[in-house]
Design an enzyme around this catalytic site. Structure first.
Site, PDB file in Angstrom:
ATOM      1  N   GLU A 124       5.804  12.402  22.892  1.00  0.00           N
ATOM      2  CA  GLU A 124       6.225  11.039  23.150  1.00  0.00           C
ATOM      3  C   GLU A 124       7.196  10.873  24.324  1.00  0.00           C
ATOM      4  OE1 GLU A 124       5.252   8.036  21.526  1.00  0.00           O
ATOM      5  OE2 GLU A 124       3.661   9.444  20.992  1.00  0.00           O
TER       6      GLU A 124
ATOM      7  N   SER B  75     -15.803 -16.390 -29.645  1.00  0.00           N
ATOM      8  CA  SER B  75     -15.373 -16.209 -31.031  1.00  0.00           C
ATOM      9  C   SER B  75     -14.239 -15.217 -31.192  1.00  0.00           C
ATOM     10  CB  SER B  75     -16.570 -15.775 -31.889  1.00  0.00           C
ATOM     11  OG  SER B  75     -17.494 -16.841 -31.988  1.00  0.00           O
TER      12      SER B  75
END
Length: 697
Positions: free
Chosen positions: A112, A378
């Protein structure tokens, strides 16, 4: 001659101007250039000071910038503290470069910013190269940023590629270089840089990829981490290991070139590439993690701090829950026209152990376990029957199973058949719609709603005629939690998943305390309900959930046009709910609650109960005398309890089915007969608008 009203020019002033102009013409050219240069430098210096003042961060020099504009992280762990999911940015431990292997920061520098220790925040040569590339491309394609500039961007700026942001980045870099040492700047950078797979900082990335803290990384691992800076997602070893290894080898070559490592060290590192840690992630754990965040928000504990949340998840049960749901969907989903399913498992006190909110979290993070509102059919009926028990109705009382009309609306049974006088117990076991509606009208639909809410149903319930058949929408989590009250002896079970919440330094923000038990039904009513729901599994619509010697109870649920299929049931140890359906609410191919959901439920519960002793349910196989401790202040006296009558014969529409595992069902393609029956010619129900969505069993 002098004219009136006009002044004549003064000759001395004219002569002075003429003299000054002649003197300027005699100034050497170099003096002109020197004056211009000085003025330019003075102007630029003034502009620099102004811009520096404008763009400098509004913080005191020397401030610790580690946490500035840092996305908060929530680490979600199991009860033993092992992290299984992260939400937000995953930051590792903060580590200074003096505590890292020397070759790790050096690896990042060769990639870098080789001149990091020589420049004062910007690299003019790098900027010139970037400027040429940007002019040739016609937009910003290269940054030429130093590590200081990248830190400025990561901490103070938004991630956008514009000339104005680049300009601002330069002045912040100047400010950083003025107020922080080079080692501090590099340390901040290495702890904030994104390195793929949700990991921010070298320590988080080291733990993510190699399962170790950054202080223990090898040369090969350091090179692979440094290789991620340019394109973390593209070069992530979890995405493409071979591409990541190739990039790491290039970094090793650069490290040799800069004499950071020897050729022999590079050769050894290339011969022994990093080994990735084997991930134990379970796809569906994302559903549990999202539910945890939902509960964390309700506790008001999400904010500016990184926190670690310890949860109740049982990762073994989570894995089994996912397997049970996806096995069916993968093998039979297409044929049965069902695309999604959900499963919730908890202990009877509400401790949530597993949540599967869909077929695949990676495909869809929508959590159908608690975010989807669906008609329960149900599976809602137990609230009707509990209300009836509280009104003094006995399980052995009789009600008529015959056509029943209410202002032009008539509920039908699933098979369009009627049996005449039946006991309340038999009506629930057979899931007779006519009796459920009669009972709701008898005790009052608003009373049924109050009972459901008392047991933990928070969704809005409408007191319409079809309420007892499950037409008001609920979610699977709350319905399962309500059934837990039956399993635990009649007490409220509020589902929870958070044990404690701590800061990274161990400070406790929240600790779940032991809850005061709140009775929601009497012991006698709980026992009666359990015996009826036990019969529903033994001889009724839930036979596919029967677990042999281990007593279990539960209820099926199916909605009109087979859009939803449910089974919710429990043992003395676990309560689980299963739902199958489609997100667009389209009908399935006759999938009913007593078929596939009940079978998937049993498959999961078999795994959950491995190694656990047999335990009776309250009221089942342990016929204790009713307890007088009622929840209501003035309850109706319950009728004396008689031992259960002989088991009911199998309903004519659901012939007996041998106990089979999900795998056996899938392998043979043999499905319960109740799934094969064609629907009645006029559909399961006849109900006028607007109440045209009535549940089946």
């Amino acid at each position: 001659m002098r004219l009136a009203g006009f002044a004549t020019p003064k000759r001395p002033a004219r002569r002075m101007l003429s003299t000054w102009l002649r003197s300027l013409s005699q100034v050497p050219l170099w003096a002109w250039f020197a004056s211009f240069a000085g003025a330019t430098i003075l102007g630029l210096s003034f502009a620099f000071v102004v811009l520096y003042t404008i763009f400098a961060p509004n913080i005191a020099p020397g401030t610790d910038i580690w946490a500035i504009n840092k996305t908060t992280s929530v680490s979600i762990a199991d009860k033993d503290g092992k992290v299984f999911a992260n939400r937000g940015a995953a930051f590792g431990n903060r580590v200074h470069i003096r505590d890292m292997p020397k070759y790790l920061p050096a690896a990042f520098l060769v990639v870098e910013d080789r001149r990091f220790y020589d420049h004062w925040g910007i690299d003019l040569r790098g900027l010139m190269r970037a400027a040429i590339s940007n002019v040739e491309a016609g937009n910003v394609v290269a940054g030429g940023s130093t590590i200081t500039q990248q830190l400025a961007k990561n901490v103070f700026l938004k991630p956008e590629r514009t000339f104005s942001r680049k300009f601002e980045e330069l002045f912040i870099a100047f400010w950083l270089e003025r107020h922080y040492s080079k080692d501090d700047i590099l340390s901040y950078y290495l702890n904030r840089i994104y390195l793929g797979s949700g990991a921010y900082g070298v320590d988080a990335a080291s733990r993510q990829y190699f399962g170790k803290p950054v202080k223990d990384v090898t040369v090969a691992e350091a090179a692979m981490l440094a290789a991620l800076t340019r394109a973390p997602s593209l070069y992530s070893p979890e995405t493409d290991y071979e591409k990541a290894k190739t990039r790491a080898n290039l970094v090793l070559d650069l490290m040799v070139e800069d004499e950071i490592i020897t050729p022999e060290q590079a050769k050894k590192a290339k011969a022994n590439p990093p080994k990735l840690v084997v991930s134990e992630d379970i796809d569906s754990e994302g559903y549990f993690a999202d539910f945890t965040i939902d509960q964390l928000n309700k506790l008001g504990l999400t904010g500016k701090n990184d926190v670690i949340v310890r949860t109740t998840i049982d990762r073994k049960l989570q894995r089994e829950a996912q397997r049970a749901v996806t096995t069916f969907l993968n093998k039979e989903g297409s044929r049965r026209k069902v695309s999604q399913g959900a499963l919730v498992a908890m202990e009877p006190d509400g401790t949530v152990r597993a949540i599967v909110g869909g077929r695949s979290y990676n495909e869809s993070s929508f959590n159908r376990a608690f975010q989807a509102q669906r008609q329960p059919g149900s599976a809602f009926k137990p609230f009707v029957y509990l209300t009836a028990l509280e009104r003094g109705i006995s399980p052995e009382d009789y009600r008529e199973d015959e056509p029943y009309e209410d202002n032009g609306w008539s509920p039908n049974n699933y098979d369009n058949d009627y049996r005449g006088p039946v006991t309340v117990r038999e009506a629930l076991a057979r899931s007779l719609n006519t009796v459920a509606v009669r009972l709701a009208d008898e005790v009052g639909r608003n009373a049924v709603i109050r009972i459901a809410q008392r047991l933990g149903i928070d969704s809005a319930l409408e007191p319409n005629r079809s309420l007892p058949l499950g037409t008001s929408e609920v979610n699977l989590l709350e319905l399962t939690g309500a059934y837990a009250s039956f399993a635990n002896g009649g007490y409220l079970a509020e589902p929870y998943c958070i044990i404690d919440v701590k800061l990274s330094d161990g400070t406790v923000l929240y600790q779940r305390q032991e809850q005061t038990r709140k009775r929601v039904m009497s012991s006698a009513q709980d026992q009666d309900m359990n015996r009826m729901l036990f019969d529903a599994v033994q001889t009724g619509t839930g036979k596919n959930a029967d677990m042999g010697e281990r007593p279990v109870a539960g209820k099926t649920g199916t909605t009109q046009d087979y859009r939803d299929a449910w089974f919710v049931g429990f043992s003395a140890d676990y309560v689980a709910g299963v739902w199958f359906g489609n997100d667009d609410n389209s009908p399935t191919r006759r999938v009913v609650g007593g078929g596939l959901p009940a079978s998937v439920w049993k498959s999961f519960m078999r795994q959950a109960h491995k190694g656990l002793p047999l335990r009776p349910l309250p009221g089942v196989d342990l016929y204790a005398q009713p307890d007088p401790g009622y929840y209501l202040e003035q309850p109706a006296a319950p009728p004396p309890y008689a031992p259960p009558p002989p088991r009911l014969p199998p309903p004519p529409d659901t012939p007996g089915l041998l106990e089979r595992s999900v795998e056996e069902l899938f392998g043979s393609g043999d499905w319960p007969d109740e799934d094969r029956r064609p629907p009645p010619r006029d559909g399961p129900y006849r109900q006028p608008e607007p109440e045209d969505n009535t549940g089946l069993y």
